[in-house]
Write a protein that holds these residues in place. Sequence first.
Motif, PDB file in Angstrom:
ATOM      1  N   ARG A 107      -4.759   5.618   5.530  1.00  0.00           N
ATOM      2  CA  ARG A 107      -3.625   4.297   4.599  1.00  0.00           C
ATOM      3  C   ARG A 107      -2.873   3.818   5.759  1.00  0.00           C
ATOM      4  O   ARG A 107      -2.148   5.270   5.737  1.00  0.00           O
ATOM      5  N   SER A 108      -2.189   3.483   5.805  1.00  0.00           N
ATOM      6  CA  SER A 108      -1.030   3.013   5.980  1.00  0.00           C
ATOM      7  C   SER A 108      -0.016   2.808   4.436  1.00  0.00           C
ATOM      8  O   SER A 108      -0.724   2.922   3.955  1.00  0.00           O
ATOM      9  N   ARG A 109       0.753   2.608   5.261  1.00  0.00           N
ATOM     10  CA  ARG A 109       1.946   2.646   4.073  1.00  0.00           C
ATOM     11  C   ARG A 109       2.519   0.981   3.366  1.00  0.00           C
ATOM     12  O   ARG A 109       2.228   0.990   1.831  1.00  0.00           O
ATOM     13  N   ARG A 110       1.558   0.255   3.848  1.00  0.00           N
ATOM     14  CA  ARG A 110       0.876  -1.328   3.124  1.00  0.00           C
ATOM     15  C   ARG A 110      -0.390  -1.048   2.524  1.00  0.00           C
ATOM     16  O   ARG A 110      -0.057  -2.151   1.855  1.00  0.00           O
ATOM     17  N   MET A 111      -1.136  -0.307   2.770  1.00  0.00           N
ATOM     18  CA  MET A 111      -2.312  -0.112   1.986  1.00  0.00           C
ATOM     19  C   MET A 111      -2.877  -1.421   2.209  1.00  0.00           C
ATOM     20  O   MET A 111      -3.719  -2.111   1.238  1.00  0.00           O
ATOM     21  N   ARG A 112      -3.384  -1.546   2.731  1.00  0.00           N
ATOM     22  CA  ARG A 112      -3.734  -3.000   3.106  1.00  0.00           C
ATOM     23  C   ARG A 112      -4.976  -3.072   3.797  1.00  0.00           C
ATOM     24  O   ARG A 112      -5.937  -1.814   3.827  1.00  0.00           O
ATOM     25  N   PRO A 113      -6.223  -4.135   3.967  1.00  0.00           N
ATOM     26  CA  PRO A 113      -7.466  -3.690   4.059  1.00  0.00           C
ATOM     27  C   PRO A 113      -7.488  -3.193   5.189  1.00  0.00           C
ATOM     28  O   PRO A 113      -7.240  -3.839   6.382  1.00  0.00           O
ATOM     29  N   ALA A 114      -9.320  -1.980   5.095  1.00  0.00           N
ATOM     30  CA  ALA A 114      -8.815  -1.871   6.566  1.00  0.00           C
ATOM     31  C   ALA A 114     -10.056  -2.599   6.780  1.00  0.00           C
ATOM     32  O   ALA A 114     -10.839  -2.599   7.514  1.00  0.00           O
ATOM     33  N   LEU A 115      -9.606  -2.050   8.695  1.00  0.00           N
ATOM     34  CA  LEU A 115     -10.451  -1.870  10.147  1.00  0.00           C
ATOM     35  C   LEU A 115     -11.510  -1.119  10.143  1.00  0.00           C
ATOM     36  O   LEU A 115     -11.329   0.391   9.526  1.00  0.00           O
TER      37      LEU A 115
END
Length: 369
Positions: A58-66
């Motif tokens: 996960r990124s710091r932004r917790m966005r939808p994943a590829l």
Amino acid sequence: MIDTIEIARALMRVDTCNPPGNEQAAAQILAPLLADAGFAVEHHCFAPGRANLVAVRRSRRMRPALAFTGHLDTVPLGAAPWRHDPFAGEIASGRLYGRGASDMKAAVAAFVAAALDAGGVDADLALVITGGEERGCEGALALARAKIALPEIAGWIVAEPTSNAIALGHKGALFSFIHFAGVSAHSSTPHLGVNAIYRACTAALAFRDMDFPARHPVLGQATANVGLIDGGHAPNAVPDRARLHVDVRTLPGMDHSEVLARLAALAGDGSSLECIHDLAPVWTDPTAPFVALCAAARDAEGHVAEPPRGASFFTDASVLSRLAPAPVVILGPGEPSQAHVTDEWCGVTEIEAARSLYGRLIRMHADAA
């Protein structure tokens, strides 16, 4: 820097012909690489020696994943002799040879390497690496039955072989055995029996003549094929049992329950239907933003733009895109015509090109998010 080809060769040295599979041994090659790169890695075993590998970062932004997906099992070798050792990952004349080269261990190596390359990219990624795809998406179905938790998915990249071109879907697959009952009698008095093989043959001709009015602008038309037939118990007896296998490839919008009901009706009296695989068709709107993102990455990598195409085979997307709904793009190295053949190969430059394309897609997805 991680070596894509060496990952592919390591995977190919593990015999994962299905049956029996043995995918867990191959997954164990990838798991430590991903864990060391900060992925949360989970093994999901669905039979002895058989496992799916799910890795999420996960990124710091917790966005939808590829999401990337590919399978580790392969089809058996077949009876013909191989010029190249199918489990050595030999390289000759710019080609990587061996079972799984195109279908699809090299592709798995390419997206794993791209994910490892992206350690400095603040991207949400999910890698779903399955077993059992070759025999009806066994591993993906096990994940669905277990209702595994995945992050919200922005889009699925199914890394099956497309020569690194974009394909937007494939037909569904309905595999069924039709069983026919008869009445046994001596072959010299067939009028005293009911011939189950005749019933099966009559049904086979009816299936041959099935017409499906639905058409798709890219995938074409639905089809039915009888690929197996057997029956009887003695050459001098009226057979009281027979069986055939019918494979129906369906289009988006077709109701599989209606197709099965139609098969059962055409099979007629004394028959019963056993559905073996029920895999939905997959199609992504060519105007979807995720398709545009993939096309932009393709163009930036210098690949030739082509009209929308479909894949001739089914994939785990039939299951995974319902487990975690999102647009699907099929995009991977390897020639589709190399799948399942003797002396299967994949071009080394094509594998590296896939890694580069996947890496660019990861960066573009992170920037877009």
